[in-house]
Design an enzyme around this catalytic site. Structure first.
Site, PDB file in Angstrom:
ATOM      1  N   ASN A 150     -10.050   0.050  -0.619  1.00  0.00           N
ATOM      2  CA  ASN A 150      -8.591   0.122  -0.528  1.00  0.00           C
ATOM      3  C   ASN A 150      -7.997  -0.444  -1.815  1.00  0.00           C
ATOM      4  O   ASN A 150      -8.071  -1.651  -2.046  1.00  0.00           O
ATOM      5  CB  ASN A 150      -8.128  -0.675   0.699  1.00  0.00           C
ATOM      6  CG  ASN A 150      -6.628  -0.634   0.893  1.00  0.00           C
ATOM      7  OD1 ASN A 150      -5.882  -0.200   0.007  1.00  0.00           O
ATOM      8  ND2 ASN A 150      -6.173  -1.093   2.050  1.00  0.00           N
ATOM      9  N   CYS A 164       0.819  -1.222   0.000  1.00  0.00           N
ATOM     10  CA  CYS A 164       0.000   0.000   0.000  1.00  0.00           C
ATOM     11  C   CYS A 164       0.850   1.268   0.000  1.00  0.00           C
ATOM     12  O   CYS A 164       0.362   2.345  -0.344  1.00  0.00           O
ATOM     13  CB  CYS A 164      -0.953   0.000   1.187  1.00  0.00           C
ATOM     14  SG  CYS A 164      -2.138  -1.352   1.090  1.00  0.00           S
ATOM     15  N   HIS A 198      -3.201   7.475   1.975  1.00  0.00           N
ATOM     16  CA  HIS A 198      -3.616   6.159   1.483  1.00  0.00           C
ATOM     17  C   HIS A 198      -5.025   5.890   2.002  1.00  0.00           C
ATOM     18  O   HIS A 198      -5.343   6.174   3.155  1.00  0.00           O
ATOM     19  CB  HIS A 198      -2.639   5.097   1.982  1.00  0.00           C
ATOM     20  CG  HIS A 198      -3.112   3.697   1.757  1.00  0.00           C
ATOM     21  ND1 HIS A 198      -3.577   3.268   0.537  1.00  0.00           N
ATOM     22  CD2 HIS A 198      -3.210   2.637   2.611  1.00  0.00           C
ATOM     23  CE1 HIS A 198      -3.940   2.002   0.644  1.00  0.00           C
ATOM     24  NE2 HIS A 198      -3.729   1.589   1.885  1.00  0.00           N
TER      25      HIS A 198
HETATM   26  O1  UT7 Z   1      -3.852  -0.816   3.356  1.00  0.00           O
HETATM   27  C1  UT7 Z   1      -2.984  -1.515   4.185  1.00  0.00           C
HETATM   28  C2  UT7 Z   1      -3.259  -1.252   5.570  1.00  0.00           C
HETATM   29  N1  UT7 Z   1      -4.462  -1.910   5.998  1.00  0.00           N
HETATM   30  C3  UT7 Z   1      -5.225  -1.302   6.846  1.00  0.00           C
HETATM   31  O2  UT7 Z   1      -4.970  -0.167   7.169  1.00  0.00           O
HETATM   32  C4  UT7 Z   1      -6.366  -2.049   7.483  1.00  0.00           C
HETATM   33  C5  UT7 Z   1      -6.327  -1.785   8.952  1.00  0.00           C
HETATM   34  N2  UT7 Z   1      -7.377  -2.401   9.693  1.00  0.00           N
HETATM   35  C6  UT7 Z   1      -8.680  -2.009   9.595  1.00  0.00           C
HETATM   36  O3  UT7 Z   1      -9.012  -1.164   8.794  1.00  0.00           O
HETATM   37  C7  UT7 Z   1      -9.660  -2.594  10.554  1.00  0.00           C
HETATM   38  O4  UT7 Z   1      -8.971  -3.285  11.562  1.00  0.00           O
HETATM   39  C8  UT7 Z   1     -10.702  -3.536   9.895  1.00  0.00           C
HETATM   40  C9  UT7 Z   1     -11.653  -2.712   9.058  1.00  0.00           C
HETATM   41  C10 UT7 Z   1      -9.992  -4.556   9.051  1.00  0.00           C
HETATM   42  C11 UT7 Z   1     -11.508  -4.234  10.971  1.00  0.00           C
HETATM   43  O5  UT7 Z   1     -12.105  -3.299  11.839  1.00  0.00           O
HETATM   44  P1  UT7 Z   1     -11.969  -3.494  13.427  1.00  0.00           P
HETATM   45  O6  UT7 Z   1     -12.770  -2.428  14.044  1.00  0.00           O
HETATM   46  O7  UT7 Z   1     -10.519  -3.555  13.751  1.00  0.00           O
HETATM   47  O8  UT7 Z   1     -12.704  -4.861  13.652  1.00  0.00           O
HETATM   48  P2  UT7 Z   1     -12.119  -6.219  14.257  1.00  0.00           P
HETATM   49  O9  UT7 Z   1     -11.142  -6.834  13.317  1.00  0.00           O
HETATM   50  O10 UT7 Z   1     -11.684  -5.944  15.640  1.00  0.00           O
HETATM   51  O11 UT7 Z   1     -13.431  -7.100  14.269  1.00  0.00           O
HETATM   52  C12 UT7 Z   1     -14.559  -6.745  15.079  1.00  0.00           C
HETATM   53  C13 UT7 Z   1     -15.647  -7.786  14.862  1.00  0.00           C
HETATM   54  C14 UT7 Z   1     -15.130  -9.208  14.983  1.00  0.00           C
HETATM   55  O12 UT7 Z   1     -16.131  -9.967  15.624  1.00  0.00           O
HETATM   56  P3  UT7 Z   1     -15.980 -10.330  17.191  1.00  0.00           P
HETATM   57  O13 UT7 Z   1     -14.696 -11.090  17.321  1.00  0.00           O
HETATM   58  O14 UT7 Z   1     -15.954  -9.012  17.897  1.00  0.00           O
HETATM   59  O15 UT7 Z   1     -17.212 -11.132  17.458  1.00  0.00           O
HETATM   60  C15 UT7 Z   1     -15.022  -9.672  13.560  1.00  0.00           C
HETATM   61  O16 UT7 Z   1     -15.170 -11.064  13.413  1.00  0.00           O
HETATM   62  O17 UT7 Z   1     -16.171  -7.662  13.539  1.00  0.00           O
HETATM   63  C16 UT7 Z   1     -16.159  -8.955  12.909  1.00  0.00           C
HETATM   64  N3  UT7 Z   1     -15.994  -8.760  11.480  1.00  0.00           N
HETATM   65  C17 UT7 Z   1     -17.026  -8.525  10.648  1.00  0.00           C
HETATM   66  N4  UT7 Z   1     -18.350  -8.424  10.857  1.00  0.00           N
HETATM   67  C18 UT7 Z   1     -19.125  -8.164   9.791  1.00  0.00           C
HETATM   68  C19 UT7 Z   1     -14.860  -8.763  10.776  1.00  0.00           C
HETATM   69  N5  UT7 Z   1     -15.121  -8.518   9.475  1.00  0.00           N
HETATM   70  C20 UT7 Z   1     -16.456  -8.377   9.381  1.00  0.00           C
HETATM   71  C21 UT7 Z   1     -17.317  -8.115   8.297  1.00  0.00           C
HETATM   72  N6  UT7 Z   1     -18.638  -8.006   8.553  1.00  0.00           N
HETATM   73  N7  UT7 Z   1     -16.872  -7.928   7.038  1.00  0.00           N
END
Ligand code: UT7
Length: 324
Positions: A281, A114, A251
């Site tokens: 992204n 990225c 980004h």
């Molecule tokens: O470009 C390169 C750099 N990449 C990035 O910058 C990405 C960085 N990370 C992020 O943007 C975020 O961490 C995400 C968008 C990927 C995830 O958001 P988050 O607020 O960190 O969520 P999380 O991973 O902590 O997940 C929260 C909950 C989980 O469920 P539990 O364990 O709390 O029951 C996940 O299983 O959300 C669940 N979850 C989803 N639910 C519905 C994960 N993906 C999804 C989904 N739909 N697509």
């Protein structure tokens, strides 16, 4: 007097097909509400079957050349940032070169995930300022849809395909911070984080292409601190501050990361260019896509001070301060 890499024009290209969050919710266990709340993404573009990264890159390059009002034959350097090349080799940049009818100069791919576009700008800038080349196409182009696990809801909803390009020209300028062009670039990496965002295949390991894997929360945790560090480095090197910026073009991975970074740096929300809602992204393509959007709609104008910033797999991260 000193050589500066001045932006002559920019362009971008998005595949025709748009995929909304609602469409993804039919395929994986997710909702529009979750995706919008957690990321800001509403839709993304996905390349058609047979549409290659080099095709997207070529379209973006042609748009940038038209915008710059110059002929492809005057380009002697092509740096293409991508993690989704057409093939392991040759570089997709040579396909772009051929598509543009160029047979002189040099073309190569650069891979910093990225952060690729920021790395590519810094690399092209160094080569132009060294006097090695005169005019460069710097391109970010990706078909991330090809390396997604479409059954993994934690990643497949985040990414999209697209390409953006800028034309840089080496120009003799006074050498002050008021010059147009790239004023400073700051690049960083730290491979201790390489298992937090990676593709589980490759020519030397599995012999396969592999799929993207990410510990999203861990990446999120580091993102804001890393990008604010390299932006502060760019401020320190030039004496500029957040108040001096006309535009912040980060980004586009997650609106929450962008908002948090801008707030931490004291950059006013109205100076932040956001396209993640419409593009998702697009990795190395996200910054030039956002740049082109803001140039075409009249926000970014000649003479504006623009901060570019990215962070991604590796981890790699970096900033480029440019006067448009
Ligand atoms: O470009 C390169 C750099 N990449 C990035 O910058 C990405 C960085 N990370 C992020 O943007 C975020 O961490 C995400 C968008 C990927 C995830 O958001 P988050 O607020 O960190 O969520 P999380 O991973 O902590 O997940 C929260 C909950 C989980 O469920 P539990 O364990 O709390 O029951 C996940 O299983 O959300 C669940 N979850 C989803 N639910 C519905 C994960 N993906 C999804 C989904 N739909 N697509």
């Amino acid at each position: 007097m000193t050589l500066r890499s001045v932006v002559l024009g920019c362009g971008s290209y998005l595949p025709a097909r748009t995929v909304t969050n609602a469409e993804l919710a039919v395929k994986v266990d997710t909702t529009d509400e979750w995706i919008v709340q957690r990321t800001g993404i509403r839709e993304r573009h996905i390349a058609a079957d047979g549409e290659l990264t080099s095709d997207l890159a070529t379209q973006a390059a042609k748009a940038a050349l038209t915008h710059a009002g110059i002929d492809a034959q005057s380009i002697d350097l092509i740096v293409l940032a991508t993690s989704t090349p057409d093939q392991t080799f040759p570089a997709s940049a040579v396909s772009v070169q051929t598509n543009l009818g160029i047979t002189h100069g040099a073309a190569f791919d650069l891979q910093a995930v990225c952060s690729g576009f920021v790395y590519a700008m810094a690399t092209a800038d160094s080569l132009l300022r060294a006097g090695t080349f005169k005019r460069a196409l710097v391109i970010g182009a990706e078909t991330f849809s090809r390396i997604l696990d479409w059954e993994d809801r934690t990643t497949c909803v985040l990414f999209g395909d697209g390409a953006g390009a800028v034309v840089l020209e080496a120009q003799e300028l006074p050498g002050t911070r008021e010059d147009r062009g790239v004023l400073v670039s700051c690049l960083r990496s730290d491979g201790r984080h390489k298992s937090k965002l990676y593709v589980d295949g490759g020519p030397s390991s599995t012999g396969t292409v592999g799929k993207l894997r990410m510990e999203g929360r861990a990446v999120f945790k580091h993102a804001v601190a890393m990008v604010t560090d390299v932006i502060r480095d760019a401020f320190k090197a030039t004496g500029y501050t957040a108040q001096d910026l006309n535009w912040f073009v980060p980004h586009q991975a997650n609106k929450r990361i962008i908002d948090d970074s801008a707030e931490k740096l004291g950059i006013a929300p109205e100076k932040v260019v956001i396209t993640v809602d419409l593009h998702g992204n697009t990795s190395a393509a996200s910054i030039p896509l956002a740049l082109d959007t803001a140039v075409r709609d009249g926000r970014i104008k000649r003479g504006d001070l623009v901060m570019l910033e990215a962070m991604g797999g590796g981890f790699t991260w970096g900033s480029v301060l440019v006067r448009w």
